[in-house]
Scaffold this motif. Structure first.
Motif, PDB file in Angstrom:
ATOM      1  N   ALA A 132       0.818  -1.210   0.000  1.00 20.04           N
ATOM      2  CA  ALA A 132       0.000   0.000   0.000  1.00 20.04           C
ATOM      3  C   ALA A 132       0.850   1.256   0.000  1.00 20.04           C
ATOM      4  O   ALA A 132       0.481   2.274  -0.592  1.00 20.04           O
ATOM      5  CB  ALA A 132      -0.937   0.001   1.205  1.00 20.04           C
ATOM      6  N   ARG A 133       2.003   1.180   0.641  1.00 20.79           N
ATOM      7  CA  ARG A 133       2.823   2.374   0.840  1.00 20.79           C
ATOM      8  C   ARG A 133       3.968   2.513  -0.153  1.00 20.79           C
ATOM      9  O   ARG A 133       4.421   3.622  -0.424  1.00 20.79           O
ATOM     10  CB  ARG A 133       3.395   2.340   2.262  1.00 20.79           C
ATOM     11  CG  ARG A 133       2.328   2.286   3.360  1.00 20.79           C
ATOM     12  CD  ARG A 133       1.643   3.638   3.523  1.00 20.79           C
ATOM     13  NE  ARG A 133       2.569   4.535   4.195  1.00 20.79           N
ATOM     14  CZ  ARG A 133       3.150   5.583   3.624  1.00 20.79           C
ATOM     15  NH1 ARG A 133       2.891   5.889   2.382  1.00 20.79           N
ATOM     16  NH2 ARG A 133       3.978   6.339   4.297  1.00 20.79           N
ATOM     17  N   PHE A 134       4.429   1.389  -0.687  1.00 20.80           N
ATOM     18  CA  PHE A 134       5.637   1.436  -1.516  1.00 20.80           C
ATOM     19  C   PHE A 134       5.463   0.550  -2.749  1.00 20.80           C
ATOM     20  O   PHE A 134       5.085  -0.624  -2.615  1.00 20.80           O
ATOM     21  CB  PHE A 134       6.848   0.965  -0.705  1.00 20.80           C
ATOM     22  CG  PHE A 134       6.937   1.596   0.647  1.00 20.80           C
ATOM     23  CD1 PHE A 134       7.388   2.895   0.800  1.00 20.80           C
ATOM     24  CD2 PHE A 134       6.529   0.899   1.772  1.00 20.80           C
ATOM     25  CE1 PHE A 134       7.445   3.476   2.043  1.00 20.80           C
ATOM     26  CE2 PHE A 134       6.587   1.477   3.024  1.00 20.80           C
ATOM     27  CZ  PHE A 134       7.045   2.775   3.162  1.00 20.80           C
ATOM     28  N   PRO A 135       5.725   1.087  -3.929  1.00 21.60           N
ATOM     29  CA  PRO A 135       5.587   0.282  -5.149  1.00 21.60           C
ATOM     30  C   PRO A 135       6.678  -0.771  -5.230  1.00 21.60           C
ATOM     31  O   PRO A 135       7.855  -0.456  -5.266  1.00 21.60           O
ATOM     32  CB  PRO A 135       5.723   1.330  -6.271  1.00 21.60           C
ATOM     33  CG  PRO A 135       6.527   2.436  -5.658  1.00 21.60           C
ATOM     34  CD  PRO A 135       6.171   2.464  -4.202  1.00 21.60           C
ATOM     35  N   ILE A 195       8.389   2.140  11.710  1.00 25.54           N
ATOM     36  CA  ILE A 195       9.363   1.155  11.242  1.00 25.54           C
ATOM     37  C   ILE A 195       9.690   1.378   9.774  1.00 25.54           C
ATOM     38  O   ILE A 195      10.863   1.315   9.367  1.00 25.54           O
ATOM     39  CB  ILE A 195       8.824  -0.274  11.477  1.00 25.54           C
ATOM     40  CG1 ILE A 195       8.835  -0.589  12.971  1.00 25.54           C
ATOM     41  CG2 ILE A 195       9.654  -1.307  10.699  1.00 25.54           C
ATOM     42  CD1 ILE A 195       8.202  -1.912  13.325  1.00 25.54           C
ATOM     43  N   PHE A 196       8.682   1.640   8.954  1.00 25.26           N
ATOM     44  CA  PHE A 196       8.921   1.920   7.540  1.00 25.26           C
ATOM     45  C   PHE A 196       9.869   3.109   7.383  1.00 25.26           C
ATOM     46  O   PHE A 196      10.789   3.091   6.571  1.00 25.26           O
ATOM     47  CB  PHE A 196       7.605   2.223   6.830  1.00 25.26           C
ATOM     48  CG  PHE A 196       6.693   1.030   6.675  1.00 25.26           C
ATOM     49  CD1 PHE A 196       7.200  -0.262   6.714  1.00 25.26           C
ATOM     50  CD2 PHE A 196       5.332   1.201   6.497  1.00 25.26           C
ATOM     51  CE1 PHE A 196       6.364  -1.364   6.577  1.00 25.26           C
ATOM     52  CE2 PHE A 196       4.480   0.110   6.359  1.00 25.26           C
ATOM     53  CZ  PHE A 196       4.996  -1.170   6.401  1.00 25.26           C
ATOM     54  N   GLU A 197       9.624   4.142   8.177  1.00 24.47           N
ATOM     55  CA  GLU A 197      10.467   5.347   8.096  1.00 24.47           C
ATOM     56  C   GLU A 197      11.876   5.065   8.593  1.00 24.47           C
ATOM     57  O   GLU A 197      12.860   5.489   7.981  1.00 24.47           O
ATOM     58  CB  GLU A 197       9.835   6.469   8.916  1.00 24.47           C
ATOM     59  CG  GLU A 197      10.593   7.775   8.849  1.00 24.47           C
ATOM     60  CD  GLU A 197       9.902   8.892   9.623  1.00 24.47           C
ATOM     61  OE1 GLU A 197      10.502   9.970   9.745  1.00 24.47           O
ATOM     62  OE2 GLU A 197       8.770   8.663  10.113  1.00 24.47           O
ATOM     63  N   LYS A 198      11.990   4.334   9.694  1.00 22.17           N
ATOM     64  CA  LYS A 198      13.297   4.047  10.273  1.00 22.17           C
ATOM     65  C   LYS A 198      14.122   3.130   9.375  1.00 22.17           C
ATOM     66  O   LYS A 198      15.344   3.249   9.301  1.00 22.17           O
ATOM     67  CB  LYS A 198      13.121   3.414  11.655  1.00 22.17           C
ATOM     68  CG  LYS A 198      14.422   3.199  12.418  1.00 22.17           C
ATOM     69  CD  LYS A 198      14.154   2.610  13.793  1.00 22.17           C
ATOM     70  CE  LYS A 198      13.361   3.572  14.659  1.00 22.17           C
ATOM     71  NZ  LYS A 198      13.182   3.044  16.050  1.00 22.17           N
ATOM     72  N   ASP A 199      13.448   2.212   8.677  1.00 27.94           N
ATOM     73  CA  ASP A 199      14.161   1.262   7.822  1.00 27.94           C
ATOM     74  C   ASP A 199      14.463   1.815   6.432  1.00 27.94           C
ATOM     75  O   ASP A 199      15.010   1.113   5.580  1.00 27.94           O
ATOM     76  CB  ASP A 199      13.338  -0.023   7.678  1.00 27.94           C
ATOM     77  CG  ASP A 199      13.428  -0.884   8.926  1.00 27.94           C
ATOM     78  OD1 ASP A 199      13.828  -0.361   9.979  1.00 27.94           O
ATOM     79  OD2 ASP A 199      13.111  -2.092   8.869  1.00 27.94           O
ATOM     80  N   GLY A 200      14.097   3.054   6.192  1.00 28.16           N
ATOM     81  CA  GLY A 200      14.482   3.724   4.957  1.00 28.16           C
ATOM     82  C   GLY A 200      13.632   3.439   3.745  1.00 28.16           C
ATOM     83  O   GLY A 200      14.076   3.666   2.612  1.00 28.16           O
ATOM     84  N   PHE A 201      12.410   2.956   3.943  1.00 28.72           N
ATOM     85  CA  PHE A 201      11.515   2.765   2.806  1.00 28.72           C
ATOM     86  C   PHE A 201      11.074   4.139   2.306  1.00 28.72           C
ATOM     87  O   PHE A 201      10.748   5.022   3.083  1.00 28.72           O
ATOM     88  CB  PHE A 201      10.286   1.954   3.206  1.00 28.72           C
ATOM     89  CG  PHE A 201      10.592   0.506   3.467  1.00 28.72           C
ATOM     90  CD1 PHE A 201      10.741  -0.392   2.423  1.00 28.72           C
ATOM     91  CD2 PHE A 201      10.752   0.045   4.758  1.00 28.72           C
ATOM     92  CE1 PHE A 201      11.018  -1.723   2.658  1.00 28.72           C
ATOM     93  CE2 PHE A 201      11.039  -1.283   5.018  1.00 28.72           C
ATOM     94  CZ  PHE A 201      11.169  -2.167   3.958  1.00 28.72           C
TER      95      PHE A 201
END
Length: 205
Positions: A132-135, A195-201
Motif C-alpha cells: 500500500a505504501r511502496f511500489p 518502522i517503515f520510516e526508520k528502515d528507509g523505505f
C-alpha cells in the motif's frame, strides 16, 4: 443555520463513522474472491492511514484507486499464499489428528510446526501494508516482508495478536465486522509507519 453546516462537529463525526463502517464492509466484500484479498487489504490500510486517521474526506475514492494500483502485485501474492496456507493447515490438521490418537512424536511435531507458522503468518501481515505504501514487484515485496518479519519480531508478534484477535472476534460475533478491519489497519499503522520510516523505505504514492 450552523446545525446544518456539513463542517460542524456532528456531521464530521457522522462522516467519520460512515468511513469506518463503509471501508470495513468494502474490505470484507472485496476480499471474498481470494485473488483480490491482498489488494483489498492494501487499499484498506492506505485509506485508513491517509483519510480515516486524520479524518479527511475521500477515503472511498482512495480505496478504489489503491485497489487498482496494487492489484497486479497482490493478486499473484494472494493466490500463492492462499495455496501455501491451505497446505500448511492441512498438515497441521493431520498432525493434530495423530496427536489426538496418542502419537507423542506427532504432538511434538505439531508444537514445532505451529511455532514455525509464525514466519509465513508474519510475512502475510507485513506485505500488504508494504504494498500500500511502496511500489514493489512480487519478489521484492515478499523479501522485504520476510525481512521485516524476522528483524522486527516484537512488531510482528503484536501484529499477529491484533490480526488473530480481530479474525476471532469477527468469526465469533458478526458485529465487529462492521468496524474491526478499520481498527486493525489503524492499530497496525501505529507501529508499522515508524518502522517503515526508520528502515528507509521511500514512498512514491
Amino acid at each position: 443555520m450552523q446545525i446544518f453546516d456539513p463542517n460542524n462537529t456532528f456531521f464530521r463525526w457522522v462522516a467519520w463513522a460512515t468511513d469506518i463502517l463503509g471501508l470495513s464492509l468494502l474490505w470484507a466484500f472485496s476480499s471474498l474472491p481470494v485473488v483480490t484479498a491482498g489488494a483489498a487489504t492494501a487499499a484498506l490500510y492506505d485509506s485508513v492511514l491517509h483519510y480515516v486517521k486524520p479524518r479527511e474526506p475521500g477515503a472511498f475514492r482512495n480505496f478504489f484507486r489503491t485497489f487498482r494500483a496494487s492489484f497486479r502485485t497482490t493478486a499473484l501474492s494472494s493466490v500463492c499464499w492462499a495455496l501455501l496456507w491451505a497446505g500448511l493447515l492441512f498438515g497441521a490438521r493431520i498432525l493434530l489428528l495423530m496427536a489426538l490418537a496418542g502419537h507423542r512424536a506427532a504432538l511434538l511435531q505439531l508444537i514445532i510446526f505451529c511455532i514455525l507458522l509464525f514466519i509465513p503468518a508474519g510475512v502475510v501481515c507485513w506485505q500488504f501494508p508494504l504494498c500500500a505504501r511502496f511500489p514493489m514487484r512480487f519478489a521484492e515485496l515478499n523479501l522485504n516482508a520476510a525481512r521485516l518479519t524476522l528483524a522486527r519480531l516484537p512488531a510482528t508478534l503484536l501484529t499477529l495478536i491484533v490480526t488473530s484477535g480481530g479474525f476471532w472476534l469477527c468469526w465469533r460475533y458478526w458485529l465487529p465486522l462492521f468496524f474491526m478491519p478499520v481498527v486493525w489497519a489503524f492499530l497496525c499503522s501505529l507501529w508499522m509507519e515508524p518502522i517503515f520510516e526508520k528502515d528507509g523505505f521511500t514512498s512514491t504514492i
